[in-house]
Design a protein around this motif. Structure first.
Motif, PDB file in Angstrom:
ATOM      1  N   VAL A  38     -21.386   5.493-106.124  1.00 36.57           N
ATOM      2  CA  VAL A  38     -22.593   5.040-106.811  1.00 36.57           C
ATOM      3  C   VAL A  38     -23.648   6.140-106.958  1.00 36.57           C
ATOM      4  O   VAL A  38     -24.544   6.019-107.807  1.00 36.57           O
ATOM      5  N   GLY A  62     -15.256  -2.853-102.765  1.00 35.73           N
ATOM      6  CA  GLY A  62     -15.042  -1.494-103.271  1.00 35.73           C
ATOM      7  C   GLY A  62     -15.663  -0.472-102.346  1.00 35.73           C
ATOM      8  O   GLY A  62     -16.837  -0.131-102.460  1.00 35.73           O
ATOM      9  N   SER A  68     -21.402   4.259-100.343  1.00 31.82           N
ATOM     10  CA  SER A  68     -22.383   3.160-100.477  1.00 31.82           C
ATOM     11  C   SER A  68     -22.445   2.355 -99.184  1.00 31.82           C
ATOM     12  O   SER A  68     -23.505   1.819 -98.830  1.00 31.82           O
ATOM     13  N   GLU A  87     -11.361  -2.901 -99.488  1.00 30.16           N
ATOM     14  CA  GLU A  87     -10.750  -1.781-100.227  1.00 30.16           C
ATOM     15  C   GLU A  87      -9.233  -1.958-100.232  1.00 30.16           C
ATOM     16  O   GLU A  87      -8.636  -2.188 -99.181  1.00 30.16           O
ATOM     17  N   ASP A 133     -18.362  -3.649-106.597  1.00 30.22           N
ATOM     18  CA  ASP A 133     -18.068  -2.306-107.128  1.00 30.22           C
ATOM     19  C   ASP A 133     -16.554  -2.067-107.139  1.00 30.22           C
ATOM     20  O   ASP A 133     -16.081  -1.021-106.701  1.00 30.22           O
TER      21      ASP A 133
HETATM   22  C1  LIG Z   1     -16.108   2.513-107.714  1.00 28.33           C
HETATM   23  S1  LIG Z   1     -15.194   2.745-106.276  1.00 28.33           S
HETATM   24  C2  LIG Z   1     -16.272   2.231-105.005  1.00 28.33           C
HETATM   25  C3  LIG Z   1     -17.333   3.239-104.696  1.00 28.33           C
HETATM   26  C4  LIG Z   1     -18.156   2.886-103.482  1.00 28.33           C
HETATM   27  N1  LIG Z   1     -18.764   1.576-103.605  1.00 28.33           N
HETATM   28  C5  LIG Z   1     -19.227   3.917-103.288  1.00 28.33           C
HETATM   29  O1  LIG Z   1     -20.137   3.964-104.121  1.00 28.33           O
HETATM   30  O2  LIG Z   1     -19.162   4.696-102.329  1.00 28.33           O
HETATM   31  C6  LIG Z   1     -14.103   1.389-106.328  1.00 28.33           C
HETATM   32  C7  LIG Z   1     -13.191   1.283-105.118  1.00 28.33           C
HETATM   33  O3  LIG Z   1     -12.690  -0.043-105.106  1.00 28.33           O
HETATM   34  C8  LIG Z   1     -11.297  -0.051-104.926  1.00 28.33           C
HETATM   35  N2  LIG Z   1     -10.839  -1.222-105.686  1.00 28.33           N
HETATM   36  C9  LIG Z   1     -10.810  -1.371-107.028  1.00 28.33           C
HETATM   37  N3  LIG Z   1     -10.413  -2.599-107.374  1.00 28.33           N
HETATM   38  C10 LIG Z   1     -10.193  -3.262-106.198  1.00 28.33           C
HETATM   39  C11 LIG Z   1      -9.788  -4.582-105.876  1.00 28.33           C
HETATM   40  N4  LIG Z   1      -9.527  -5.461-106.843  1.00 28.33           N
HETATM   41  N5  LIG Z   1      -9.684  -4.918-104.577  1.00 28.33           N
HETATM   42  C12 LIG Z   1      -9.963  -4.012-103.592  1.00 28.33           C
HETATM   43  N6  LIG Z   1     -10.351  -2.757-103.835  1.00 28.33           N
HETATM   44  C13 LIG Z   1     -10.478  -2.378-105.122  1.00 28.33           C
HETATM   45  C14 LIG Z   1     -10.804   1.286-105.461  1.00 28.33           C
HETATM   46  O4  LIG Z   1      -9.619   1.691-104.779  1.00 28.33           O
HETATM   47  C15 LIG Z   1     -11.987   2.201-105.186  1.00 28.33           C
HETATM   48  O5  LIG Z   1     -11.849   2.878-103.954  1.00 28.33           O
END
Ligand SMILES: C[S@@+](CC[C@H](N)C(=O)[O-])C[C@H]1O[C@@H](n2cnc3c(N)ncnc32)[C@H](O)[C@@H]1O
Length: 205
Positions: A38, A62, A68, A87, A133
């Motif tokens: 983010v 996420g 985050s 995750e 996210d």
């Molecule tokens: C945009 S990143 C998250 C960034 C984090 N919130 C940060 O800002 O530090 C999205 C993460 O969610 C995971 N992800 C995506 N879709 C998902 C789902 N349906 N269920 C679980 N994890 C998911 C991805 O592997 C990725 O690591």
């Protein structure tokens, strides 16, 4: 009479909050590896929102490297609260756990591995704040779970609502009487992408 700054975008790029060494390291790592964290503006926004609302029970969808989660965890720690973050990528979850330990938040932020919608379906609330996210197509189905898991008056924050995959979610959030919501088009330096939408909603029914 006061006038607008001539280069508003440039001016606001100069107002980005600074972070500590760990936060800066995770930002550099994310830029190097194209991990969509983010960034400092939304990170600080999460800290401000969680602190201002006194959120002690926080759910994040996420995790990625835990960036985050550090902002949310620091806010929750001040209220003696906890964060659960979901995750589906095992390797990413392991990195997040290591980073959260480095931030001394291992006892505050719990990383659960699995598909977020499936994990949510098995969870019990109430939560004070939920942050979305994950993949944007999952936002709309996650909303029904969030409505069950968030306490009345709780805050829902959704990142990346400028993505086409979030369109159903955006429409539902505005038309569902359980929510009062705003969508904000924002300039977000070091966020992926720099210009994106954020949704803030409170559960009212
Ligand atoms: C945009 S990143 C998250 C960034 C984090 N919130 C940060 O800002 O530090 C999205 C993460 O969610 C995971 N992800 C995506 N879709 C998902 C789902 N349906 N269920 C679980 N994890 C998911 C991805 O592997 C990725 O690591």
């Amino acid at each position: 009479m006061s006038t607008m700054m001539p280069d508003l975008e440039g001016y606001f790029r100069g107002l980005v909050p600074g972070g500590d060494d760990l936060v800066l390291e995770l930002e550099e790592e994310a830029a190097r590896e194209s991990i969509p964290i983010v960034g400092p503006v939304v990170g600080e926004l999460l800290f401000v929102l969680a602190t201002a609302t006194g959120a002690a029970r926080i759910l994040e969808l996420g995790t990625a490297t835990g960036y985050s989660g550090i902002f949310l965890g620091r806010a929750a720690a001040a209220s003696h609260g906890r964060v659960i973050t979901l995750e589906h990528d095992e390797a990413m979850a392991a990195r997040a756990r290591a980073n959260l330990s480095r931030a001394r938040l291992a006892q505050v932020v719990e990383v659960r591995v699995g598909e977020a919608l499936k994990l949510m379906a098995e969870m019990f609330g109430p939560f004070d704040l939920i942050f979305l996210d994950i993949d944007k197509e999952s936002y709309r189905p996650a909303l029904a779970h969030a409505q069950r898991l968030l306490r009345l008056g709780g805050l829902l924050v959704a990142d990346n609502v400028g993505f086409s995959g979030a369109a159903d979610f955006n429409r539902e959030l505005l038309k569902n009487p359980a929510w009062r919501a705003v969508h904000l088009l924002s300039l977000l330096p070091r966020h992926s992408p720099e210009q994106d939408g954020l949704a803030l909603a409170v559960r009212v029914a």
